[in-house]
Motif scaffolding. Structure first.
Motif, PDB file in Angstrom:
ATOM      1  N   SER A   2      -1.702  -0.125  -8.112  1.00 34.78           N
ATOM      2  CA  SER A   2      -2.053   0.736  -7.001  1.00 34.78           C
ATOM      3  C   SER A   2      -2.358  -0.082  -5.752  1.00 34.78           C
ATOM      4  O   SER A   2      -2.228   0.421  -4.638  1.00 34.78           O
ATOM      5  CB  SER A   2      -3.244   1.624  -7.360  1.00 34.78           C
ATOM      6  OG  SER A   2      -4.378   0.820  -7.592  1.00 34.78           O
ATOM      7  N   GLU A   3      -2.760  -1.345  -5.937  1.00 33.66           N
ATOM      8  CA  GLU A   3      -3.003  -2.214  -4.791  1.00 33.66           C
ATOM      9  C   GLU A   3      -1.707  -2.519  -4.054  1.00 33.66           C
ATOM     10  O   GLU A   3      -1.715  -2.682  -2.830  1.00 33.66           O
ATOM     11  CB  GLU A   3      -3.668  -3.517  -5.248  1.00 33.66           C
ATOM     12  CG  GLU A   3      -5.054  -3.305  -5.788  1.00 33.66           C
ATOM     13  CD  GLU A   3      -5.635  -4.569  -6.404  1.00 33.66           C
ATOM     14  OE1 GLU A   3      -4.964  -5.616  -6.351  1.00 33.66           O
ATOM     15  OE2 GLU A   3      -6.744  -4.492  -6.921  1.00 33.66           O
ATOM     16  N   ALA A   5       0.779  -0.457  -3.602  1.00 36.84           N
ATOM     17  CA  ALA A   5       1.147   0.724  -2.816  1.00 36.84           C
ATOM     18  C   ALA A   5       0.182   0.914  -1.652  1.00 36.84           C
ATOM     19  O   ALA A   5       0.529   1.557  -0.657  1.00 36.84           O
ATOM     20  CB  ALA A   5       1.154   1.961  -3.702  1.00 36.84           C
ATOM     21  N   PHE A   6      -1.013   0.353  -1.770  1.00 40.55           N
ATOM     22  CA  PHE A   6      -2.037   0.514  -0.746  1.00 40.55           C
ATOM     23  C   PHE A   6      -1.644  -0.195   0.560  1.00 40.55           C
ATOM     24  O   PHE A   6      -1.800   0.355   1.655  1.00 40.55           O
ATOM     25  CB  PHE A   6      -3.367  -0.021  -1.286  1.00 40.55           C
ATOM     26  CG  PHE A   6      -4.517   0.194  -0.360  1.00 40.55           C
ATOM     27  CD1 PHE A   6      -5.034   1.464  -0.153  1.00 40.55           C
ATOM     28  CD2 PHE A   6      -5.094  -0.881   0.314  1.00 40.55           C
ATOM     29  CE1 PHE A   6      -6.097   1.664   0.694  1.00 40.55           C
ATOM     30  CE2 PHE A   6      -6.162  -0.689   1.170  1.00 40.55           C
ATOM     31  CZ  PHE A   6      -6.668   0.594   1.357  1.00 40.55           C
ATOM     32  N   VAL A   7      -1.103  -1.364   0.493  1.00 40.28           N
ATOM     33  CA  VAL A   7      -0.744  -2.153   1.678  1.00 40.28           C
ATOM     34  C   VAL A   7       0.364  -1.476   2.482  1.00 40.28           C
ATOM     35  O   VAL A   7       0.221  -1.292   3.697  1.00 40.28           O
ATOM     36  CB  VAL A   7      -0.368  -3.606   1.291  1.00 40.28           C
ATOM     37  CG1 VAL A   7       0.168  -4.366   2.480  1.00 40.28           C
ATOM     38  CG2 VAL A   7      -1.566  -4.311   0.683  1.00 40.28           C
ATOM     39  N   ALA A   9       1.125   1.631   2.532  1.00 41.44           N
ATOM     40  CA  ALA A   9       0.570   2.886   3.047  1.00 41.44           C
ATOM     41  C   ALA A   9      -0.274   2.623   4.288  1.00 41.44           C
ATOM     42  O   ALA A   9      -0.187   3.370   5.281  1.00 41.44           O
ATOM     43  CB  ALA A   9      -0.253   3.589   1.976  1.00 41.44           C
ATOM     44  N   ILE A  10      -1.080   1.599   4.277  1.00 42.34           N
ATOM     45  CA  ILE A  10      -1.906   1.242   5.429  1.00 42.34           C
ATOM     46  C   ILE A  10      -1.017   0.832   6.604  1.00 42.34           C
ATOM     47  O   ILE A  10      -1.232   1.261   7.738  1.00 42.34           O
ATOM     48  CB  ILE A  10      -2.899   0.113   5.070  1.00 42.34           C
ATOM     49  CG1 ILE A  10      -3.937   0.618   4.063  1.00 42.34           C
ATOM     50  CG2 ILE A  10      -3.566  -0.441   6.316  1.00 42.34           C
ATOM     51  CD1 ILE A  10      -4.826   1.712   4.599  1.00 42.34           C
TER      52      ILE A  10
END
Length: 76
Positions: A2-3, A5-7, A9-10
Motif C-alpha cells: 500500500s506504500e 500506491a501512496f506515493v 496518489a500523493i
C-alpha cells in the motif's frame, strides 16, 4: 504494497489534479468569453431593430415638429 500506491496518489493529488483543474476552467473561461453563432445572430438582430427604431423616432419627431411645433417644450 500500500506504500507503493501512496506515493503516486500523493503526486497525482499535488501536481496532476490541480493542473488538470486549472486547464479545465481556463478552457471553460475562454469558451464562455467568445460569442456563439446564436449570440452573434441575436446581437445583429438587436442592432438592426435598434437602427429601425431610431429611424422611426426621427420620422415621428419630424412629423411632430411639423404638426405641433411646441411639443418638445411640453414634454420636459
Amino acid at each position: 504494497m500500500s506504500e507503493m500506491a501512496f506515493v503516486p496518489a500523493i503526486i497525482f493529488l499535488v501536481i496532476v489534479a490541480p493542473v488538470w483543474i486549472i486547464f479545465h476552467y481556463l478552457t471553460k473561461w475562454r469558451i464562455a468569453k467568445t460569442l456563439s453563432a446564436d449570440d452573434e445572430r441575436m446581437l445583429s438582430d438587436l442592432w438592426h431593430s435598434a437602427s429601425q427604431m431610431e429611424d422611426r423616432i426621427r420620422q415621428l419627431e419630424k412629423i411632430l415638429d411639423a404638426e405641433a411645433p411646441g411639443w418638445r417644450s411640453k414634454a420636459s
